[in-house]
Design a protein around this motif. Structure first.
Motif, PDB file in Angstrom:
ATOM      1  N   PRO A  25       0.816  -1.221   0.000  1.00  0.00           N
ATOM      2  CA  PRO A  25       0.000   0.000   0.000  1.00  0.00           C
ATOM      3  C   PRO A  25       0.851   1.275   0.000  1.00  0.00           C
ATOM      4  N   GLN A  26       2.031   1.223   0.609  1.00  0.00           N
ATOM      5  CA  GLN A  26       2.919   2.389   0.589  1.00  0.00           C
ATOM      6  C   GLN A  26       3.347   2.713  -0.839  1.00  0.00           C
ATOM      7  N   LEU A  27       3.725   1.692  -1.580  1.00  0.00           N
ATOM      8  CA  LEU A  27       4.134   1.902  -2.967  1.00  0.00           C
ATOM      9  C   LEU A  27       2.978   2.422  -3.817  1.00  0.00           C
ATOM     10  N   LEU A  28       1.789   1.884  -3.606  1.00  0.00           N
ATOM     11  CA  LEU A  28       0.632   2.334  -4.375  1.00  0.00           C
ATOM     12  C   LEU A  28       0.283   3.786  -4.052  1.00  0.00           C
ATOM     13  N   THR A  29       0.437   4.193  -2.797  1.00  0.00           N
ATOM     14  CA  THR A  29       0.207   5.581  -2.402  1.00  0.00           C
ATOM     15  C   THR A  29       1.226   6.496  -3.080  1.00  0.00           C
ATOM     16  N   GLN A  30       2.489   6.054  -3.098  1.00  0.00           N
ATOM     17  CA  GLN A  30       3.535   6.836  -3.767  1.00  0.00           C
ATOM     18  C   GLN A  30       3.237   6.961  -5.262  1.00  0.00           C
ATOM     19  N   LEU A  31       2.818   5.859  -5.873  1.00  0.00           N
ATOM     20  CA  LEU A  31       2.505   5.873  -7.311  1.00  0.00           C
ATOM     21  C   LEU A  31       1.367   6.850  -7.595  1.00  0.00           C
ATOM     22  N   GLU A  32       0.354   6.838  -6.758  1.00  0.00           N
ATOM     23  CA  GLU A  32      -0.772   7.750  -6.941  1.00  0.00           C
ATOM     24  C   GLU A  32      -0.308   9.211  -6.867  1.00  0.00           C
ATOM     25  N   ALA A  33       0.541   9.526  -5.896  1.00  0.00           N
ATOM     26  CA  ALA A  33       1.035  10.897  -5.740  1.00  0.00           C
ATOM     27  C   ALA A  33       1.854  11.342  -6.950  1.00  0.00           C
ATOM     28  N   VAL A  34       2.706  10.456  -7.450  1.00  0.00           N
ATOM     29  CA  VAL A  34       3.545  10.810  -8.597  1.00  0.00           C
ATOM     30  C   VAL A  34       2.692  10.944  -9.860  1.00  0.00           C
ATOM     31  N   CYS A  72       8.905  12.485 -12.996  1.00  0.00           N
ATOM     32  CA  CYS A  72       7.733  11.667 -12.670  1.00  0.00           C
ATOM     33  C   CYS A  72       7.757  10.347 -13.445  1.00  0.00           C
ATOM     34  N   GLU A  73       8.097  10.419 -14.721  1.00  0.00           N
ATOM     35  CA  GLU A  73       8.159   9.199 -15.530  1.00  0.00           C
ATOM     36  C   GLU A  73       9.188   8.225 -14.974  1.00  0.00           C
ATOM     37  N   THR A  74      10.339   8.741 -14.588  1.00  0.00           N
ATOM     38  CA  THR A  74      11.387   7.896 -14.007  1.00  0.00           C
ATOM     39  C   THR A  74      10.919   7.284 -12.698  1.00  0.00           C
ATOM     40  N   ARG A  75      10.312   8.110 -11.849  1.00  0.00           N
ATOM     41  CA  ARG A  75       9.852   7.633 -10.538  1.00  0.00           C
ATOM     42  C   ARG A  75       8.704   6.632 -10.690  1.00  0.00           C
TER      43      ARG A  75
END
Length: 110
Positions: A25-34, A72-75
């Motif tokens: 869930p942490q990774l998915l939250t980060q993905l959503e923000a980016v 953003c694309e890289t992240r």
């Protein structure tokens, strides 16, 4: 009653498995923000199209937006790769863990 976490290896597997369950869930939250940051940059680029392309401020702002999009694309790619790896490792533990096997596929009569 059979003990499920009866070896050090199985207890260690469960600790790592729990870490994966927290990490997803942490990774998915980060993905959503980016992704949201990326969408905002796209929107701002669209808004800049109505402005004078020779204006120095517009040029600087457009450059900043281009850099933001590239970052953003890289992240996003990095986060997706991390997700793929964590999901693969989680699946591997699920396949190897006798405790998880017993909990997800209980024998009849138990």
């Amino acid at each position: 009653m059979e003990l499920l976490l009866n070896t050090q290896q199985e207890r260690c597997r469960m600790e790592v498995y729990n870490e994966y369950l927290k990490k997803i869930p942490q990774l998915l939250t980060q993905l959503e923000a980016v992704e949201k940051m990326y969408e905002k940059a796209l929107m701002e680029e669209q808004m800049l199209r109505d402005k004078d392309p020779a204006d120095h401020s517009v040029i600087l702002y457009a450059d900043r937006l281009a850099r933001t999009k590239a970052q953003c694309e890289t992240r996003m790619a990095d986060i997706r790769n991390q997700c793929e790896l964590v999901f693969a490792l989680k699946t591997q533990i699920e396949a190897e863990s006798s405790a998880l096997q017993a909990l997800t596929h209980p024998k009849k009569g138990e």
